[in-house]
Enzyme design. Sequence first.
Site, PDB file in Angstrom:
ATOM      1  N   TYR A  47      21.922  20.122 -19.174  1.00  0.00           N
ATOM      2  CA  TYR A  47      22.271  21.003 -18.067  1.00  0.00           C
ATOM      3  C   TYR A  47      22.936  22.241 -18.640  1.00  0.00           C
ATOM      4  O   TYR A  47      22.590  22.680 -19.737  1.00  0.00           O
ATOM      5  CB  TYR A  47      23.145  20.237 -17.054  1.00  0.00           C
ATOM      6  CG  TYR A  47      23.167  20.875 -15.693  1.00  0.00           C
ATOM      7  CD1 TYR A  47      21.986  21.170 -15.013  1.00  0.00           C
ATOM      8  CD2 TYR A  47      24.375  21.198 -15.085  1.00  0.00           C
ATOM      9  CE1 TYR A  47      22.004  21.774 -13.772  1.00  0.00           C
ATOM     10  CE2 TYR A  47      24.409  21.799 -13.833  1.00  0.00           C
ATOM     11  CZ  TYR A  47      23.217  22.091 -13.185  1.00  0.00           C
ATOM     12  OH  TYR A  47      23.252  22.681 -11.951  1.00  0.00           O
ATOM     13  N   LYS A 102       1.666   3.954  -3.376  1.00  0.00           N
ATOM     14  CA  LYS A 102       0.726   4.808  -4.093  1.00  0.00           C
ATOM     15  C   LYS A 102       1.388   5.376  -5.346  1.00  0.00           C
ATOM     16  O   LYS A 102       0.788   5.430  -6.429  1.00  0.00           O
ATOM     17  CB  LYS A 102       0.287   5.946  -3.173  1.00  0.00           C
ATOM     18  CG  LYS A 102      -0.967   6.653  -3.611  1.00  0.00           C
ATOM     19  CD  LYS A 102      -2.183   5.875  -3.173  1.00  0.00           C
ATOM     20  CE  LYS A 102      -3.460   6.607  -3.464  1.00  0.00           C
ATOM     21  NZ  LYS A 102      -4.626   5.974  -2.841  1.00  0.00           N
ATOM     22  N   GLU A 144      -3.101  11.963   1.272  1.00  0.00           N
ATOM     23  CA  GLU A 144      -3.223  10.534   1.570  1.00  0.00           C
ATOM     24  C   GLU A 144      -3.054  10.270   3.061  1.00  0.00           C
ATOM     25  O   GLU A 144      -2.131  10.793   3.695  1.00  0.00           O
ATOM     26  CB  GLU A 144      -2.143   9.762   0.792  1.00  0.00           C
ATOM     27  CG  GLU A 144      -2.276   8.278   0.857  1.00  0.00           C
ATOM     28  CD  GLU A 144      -3.414   7.762  -0.015  1.00  0.00           C
ATOM     29  OE1 GLU A 144      -3.837   6.616   0.213  1.00  0.00           O
ATOM     30  OE2 GLU A 144      -3.858   8.496  -0.912  1.00  0.00           O
ATOM     31  N   GLY A 204     -16.051   9.002   9.047  1.00  0.00           N
ATOM     32  CA  GLY A 204     -14.775   9.668   8.819  1.00  0.00           C
ATOM     33  C   GLY A 204     -14.706  10.193   7.398  1.00  0.00           C
ATOM     34  O   GLY A 204     -15.727  10.434   6.748  1.00  0.00           O
ATOM     35  N   ALA A 205     -13.493  10.342   6.890  1.00  0.00           N
ATOM     36  CA  ALA A 205     -13.298  10.927   5.565  1.00  0.00           C
ATOM     37  C   ALA A 205     -14.040  10.165   4.488  1.00  0.00           C
ATOM     38  O   ALA A 205     -14.772  10.746   3.674  1.00  0.00           O
ATOM     39  CB  ALA A 205     -11.799  10.977   5.251  1.00  0.00           C
ATOM     40  N   ASN A 295     -10.530  -3.342   5.993  1.00  0.00           N
ATOM     41  CA  ASN A 295      -9.424  -4.260   5.735  1.00  0.00           C
ATOM     42  C   ASN A 295      -8.577  -4.425   6.981  1.00  0.00           C
ATOM     43  O   ASN A 295      -8.315  -3.450   7.674  1.00  0.00           O
ATOM     44  CB  ASN A 295      -8.546  -3.720   4.589  1.00  0.00           C
ATOM     45  CG  ASN A 295      -8.837  -4.378   3.269  1.00  0.00           C
ATOM     46  OD1 ASN A 295      -8.994  -5.587   3.198  1.00  0.00           O
ATOM     47  ND2 ASN A 295      -8.906  -3.587   2.222  1.00  0.00           N
ATOM     48  N   ASN A 325      -9.412   1.739  -4.509  1.00  0.00           N
ATOM     49  CA  ASN A 325      -9.206   3.100  -5.014  1.00  0.00           C
ATOM     50  C   ASN A 325      -8.315   3.173  -6.244  1.00  0.00           C
ATOM     51  O   ASN A 325      -8.353   4.167  -6.977  1.00  0.00           O
ATOM     52  CB  ASN A 325      -8.607   3.981  -3.913  1.00  0.00           C
ATOM     53  CG  ASN A 325      -9.588   4.297  -2.818  1.00  0.00           C
ATOM     54  OD1 ASN A 325     -10.642   3.668  -2.717  1.00  0.00           O
ATOM     55  ND2 ASN A 325      -9.263   5.267  -1.983  1.00  0.00           N
TER      56      ASN A 325
END
Length: 398
Positions: A47, A102, A144, A204-205, A295, A325
Amino acid sequence: MAAEIIHPNTEDTVDPVDAVFALHRGGKMETVATVPVRDADDLSLAYTPGVARVCTAIAEQPELVNDYTWKSNVVAVVTDGTAVLGLGDIGPEASLPVMEGKAILFKQFGGVDAVPIALATTSVDEIVETVVRLAPSFGGVNLEDISAPRCFEIERRLQEALDIPIFHDDQHGTAIVTTAALWNAAKVTGREIGSLRAVISGAGAAGIAIAKMLVAAGIGDVSLCDRRGVIHQGREDLTDVKAEIAALTNKAGIKGSLNEALAGADVFIGVSGGTVPEEAVATMAKGCFVFAMANPNPEIHPEVAHRYASVVATGRSDFPNQINNVLAFPGIFAGALQVRATRITEGMKLAAAQALAAVVAEELTPQKVIPSPFDERVAPAVTKAVAEAARREGVARR
């Protein structure tokens, strides 16, 4: 035993033996220093006053931020909480356990630091503006659990505004792992991907990204189905995103329902939830592939799928061939950050899928067309492939 909800200012009423709540208590991550601060000398280096020299150097040469801060190895995991797992729009606070999860997967499987950021807005403009303002602190952004169709515009606008990798994992991570599994399913059954006709349930996505990647990978044909049936150019109710995908897919000009589209199809890919009746599965081509990835309840239960399919995959860890994923995003970001890529290109995504498929290329069986998330070969293979592809495609800065 189901756990009760904890309300503020009341005694804890969660079952003390509930392993899930026990693991999550206090959160799943912390910040840890990488340098010691044991005495005044350490403090003066980490610092003030020493840090001022580093700040001045970065001010004079901004690219040094990647060498002298954590920026080049940290990802923002950004959500608005509108499409969390299969739970839907549960809000930013309720999304945090997933974002923490994640982040620890980034670290565990890719060696990449990640910070969960849950935003108290669902406005496209506000999300884009917020992420752009936060971007100086991060080497990449993982979007996400943001609902479609807003997720497409948010990703596009952030890619245009920033020179760091922007990656919506619900789209591209799912597409990469699905494509890798399909390549190997074709290989293990002696077929070519170009000979296959696929039907995707869910527009969808994930569904749209899978369709685009399968087209790029050379699929024979692919039809995408939403609640109203097959997406085709003759439909007048299509959004701009669906109109774009209609122009790229469904060469056969199929119309009608999902069940009708499955007749004679070689591949079913489910990213929608719901249930496909066994009678429709029975009309698929002999030796078909069923990737039912909803799921916790797959669109086609594996027990049913195995009556007709030669290869079956799900999104669950308790069945073989889990489309997960985590096989993709840690290595993708590790590779992109390693070369300080300005973006993640379609070529980098395809390279990731090819590398992932190659990990188990010599071990293929119908029950193993994709590696386990715990296969230690996965992240290094994907990282290397993505870094090399970034250099080939001219988006690497080192």
